[in-house]
Design an enzyme around this catalytic site. Sequence first.
Site, PDB file in Angstrom:
ATOM      1  N   ASP A 103       1.877  -5.726  13.417  1.00 54.83           N
ATOM      2  CA  ASP A 103       1.987  -5.440  11.869  1.00 54.83           C
ATOM      3  C   ASP A 103       1.831  -7.077  11.423  1.00 54.83           C
ATOM      4  O   ASP A 103       2.412  -7.932  11.706  1.00 54.83           O
ATOM      5  CB  ASP A 103       3.154  -4.888  11.232  1.00 54.83           C
ATOM      6  CG  ASP A 103       2.701  -3.620  10.208  1.00 54.83           C
ATOM      7  OD1 ASP A 103       1.903  -3.916   9.337  1.00 54.83           O
ATOM      8  OD2 ASP A 103       3.288  -2.490  10.245  1.00 54.83           O
ATOM      9  N   ASP A 211      -1.190  -5.415   6.642  1.00 57.77           N
ATOM     10  CA  ASP A 211      -0.430  -4.726   5.202  1.00 57.77           C
ATOM     11  C   ASP A 211      -1.356  -5.033   4.135  1.00 57.77           C
ATOM     12  O   ASP A 211      -1.265  -6.424   3.806  1.00 57.77           O
ATOM     13  CB  ASP A 211       1.003  -5.052   5.255  1.00 57.77           C
ATOM     14  CG  ASP A 211       1.510  -4.382   4.489  1.00 57.77           C
ATOM     15  OD1 ASP A 211       1.933  -3.241   4.653  1.00 57.77           O
ATOM     16  OD2 ASP A 211       2.173  -4.873   3.409  1.00 57.77           O
ATOM     17  N   GLU A 269      -5.033  -2.073   5.858  1.00 55.65           N
ATOM     18  CA  GLU A 269      -4.393  -1.265   4.887  1.00 55.65           C
ATOM     19  C   GLU A 269      -5.032  -1.626   3.491  1.00 55.65           C
ATOM     20  O   GLU A 269      -4.858  -2.680   3.095  1.00 55.65           O
ATOM     21  CB  GLU A 269      -2.863  -1.085   4.743  1.00 55.65           C
ATOM     22  CG  GLU A 269      -2.324  -0.225   4.043  1.00 55.65           C
ATOM     23  CD  GLU A 269      -0.846  -0.316   3.663  1.00 55.65           C
ATOM     24  OE1 GLU A 269       0.002   0.637   3.345  1.00 55.65           O
ATOM     25  OE2 GLU A 269      -0.433  -1.527   3.602  1.00 55.65           O
ATOM     26  N   HIS A 341       4.808   5.167   8.118  1.00 53.53           N
ATOM     27  CA  HIS A 341       6.030   4.745   7.491  1.00 53.53           C
ATOM     28  C   HIS A 341       6.311   4.835   6.266  1.00 53.53           C
ATOM     29  O   HIS A 341       7.444   4.609   5.631  1.00 53.53           O
ATOM     30  CB  HIS A 341       6.474   3.441   8.324  1.00 53.53           C
ATOM     31  CG  HIS A 341       5.678   2.369   7.536  1.00 53.53           C
ATOM     32  ND1 HIS A 341       4.198   2.251   7.852  1.00 53.53           N
ATOM     33  CD2 HIS A 341       5.925   1.472   6.822  1.00 53.53           C
ATOM     34  CE1 HIS A 341       3.763   1.123   7.442  1.00 53.53           C
ATOM     35  NE2 HIS A 341       4.704   0.609   6.398  1.00 53.53           N
ATOM     36  N   ASP A 342       5.210   5.117   5.626  1.00 53.03           N
ATOM     37  CA  ASP A 342       5.276   5.183   4.050  1.00 53.03           C
ATOM     38  C   ASP A 342       4.811   6.609   3.693  1.00 53.03           C
ATOM     39  O   ASP A 342       5.040   6.853   2.491  1.00 53.03           O
ATOM     40  CB  ASP A 342       4.232   4.230   3.191  1.00 53.03           C
ATOM     41  CG  ASP A 342       4.498   2.816   3.599  1.00 53.03           C
ATOM     42  OD1 ASP A 342       5.925   2.475   3.463  1.00 53.03           O
ATOM     43  OD2 ASP A 342       3.632   1.982   3.457  1.00 53.03           O
TER      44      ASP A 342
END
Length: 565
Positions: A103, A211, A269, A341-342
């Site tokens: 990440d 991200d 993302e 994870h969100d």
Amino acid sequence: MSHSQPGREWWRSAVVYQVYPRSFQDSDGDGIGDIPGIVSRLDYLHDLGVDVIWLSPVYRSPHDDNGYDISDYEDIDPTFGSLADIDELIAQLHARGMKLVMDLVVNHTSDEHAWFVDSRSGRDAEHADWYMWRDPRPGAVGGRPGAEPNNWGSFFSGSAWEWEPARGQYYLHLFSRKQPDLNWENPVVRRAVYDMMNRWLDRGVDGFRMDVINFISKDLALPDGEVLPTGFGDGMPFFRSGPRLQEFLAEMKAEVFDGREQDYLTVGEMPDATPELAARLTDSRTGQLSMIFQFEHVGLDQIGGKWNVGELDLRDLKRSFARWQEALAEHGWNSLYWNNHDQPRIVSRWGNDREHWYASATALATVLHLQRGTPYVYQGEELGMTNVPFDDIGALRDIESINHYATAVDLLGHEPEDVLAALRAMGRDNARTPMQWTAEPGAGFTSATPWIGVNPNHERVNAAAQVGDPGSVWAHYRRLIALRHEDPVVVQGDFRMLLPDDPAVFAYTREAEGTRLLVVANLSDDTVECDLAGDRLVLTNLPEHAGVGGRLAPWEARIYRSTVA
């Protein structure tokens, strides 16, 4: 060994598995997952068939946002292990023919990063211009309400600006106040980021998930946004996919990835990205990324905001998927996901985690995995893990949820139980409870008290009960992954949506070089009539119903193969 196809663009035939390290496997008995714990479970992942591990942040961090607030990009947080542990993880993955994607969080850092500690110390500091600093509004006194440079709100509630007395200026933080935004207009900042990325590639990682990477270019005029019910302005039109985004990503590609012998997976993302932008960014000839994460489909049940949840209309979901498949058909590439994870757990969100738990978990997997693109499996999804019945706000750990509760209850006067109900449905902690390995206390995740509570249904929903059971959710995921690896039409075939106006049946074809796959699934609690079929049934989640032609049981999914001229 490796399941995906070797060579350039290997990620087209790969399946990615996201590990949230805090919740995957605790090896040292402190209640928090760690890198050695991940290493101990690699055979499980290899047996499932996945090719790539996407590892959520394990860098040094104060953990204000569970690691997405990085204080040192080039060291591992002691919570998770050491650099030696990450080297061992890379080595063990590569020995199994698997890859590691890290990440990458470079829209912002932690306010405890050395760059920001120096930057906030004064306007003459070495890193003074490394972050988004602005003076108060003309005529206003800094540090007082209304003096902020504009009216933007933070995603984590409150203003997106924080006053720093040492500089007499505000800094921008689109997320937590402890996550200041980097100034990507500064070429020295960009150089530091690229150098750091190169060092990770030299260490052996195989790519990056980036991200909120489409936030790195802002409209430097910083206009006020439309006022939202929170009282703050919507800044999204002025920082999502900003004016220099493609320039920055092209520079990153040239400085980090071009010229290397290996092909790397890069996924950006990108909230609010359009199919047109995605097609440009992922064009196999001229693009800057392998694929993007877009959020159109996971916002379809939200009415005016994340916390106001409505019913999903399946026809809207089909239109969304078809739109993205069509836009990226020629040269681009899709990512395929339900969970991360969100996001809340898909079987609870759009399936039926009560009467049809197994069938809905496997039907939803089937319609996703056979589309054109790279599928992502979030830890526990392959077991049908569900949302969590959080008893009260004290059971939650996520900063977004905690801040929203405080704002909604204390400032806006909403009923606490109504707010908690929305958090149970949509809160990020649904995805962050410990991986359910066994029925034991601690779910086989830890021998200690876990950092967040284990879902009570781990006694029934766990890996030990499913691995080796051909009728399990895990086994169905394994078969879907194997089909992608074994049948070229899944990777190469074109996509055509069928029955777009049917409110219950999700159906489409994949076709290439004389082979057609038909995917048909009833995504409802009712038996429905459906005459779609092919020459040979390849896979079904409910084999006991497979002989019933013209009718689909609740949450039944079938995959047929046919030969076409």
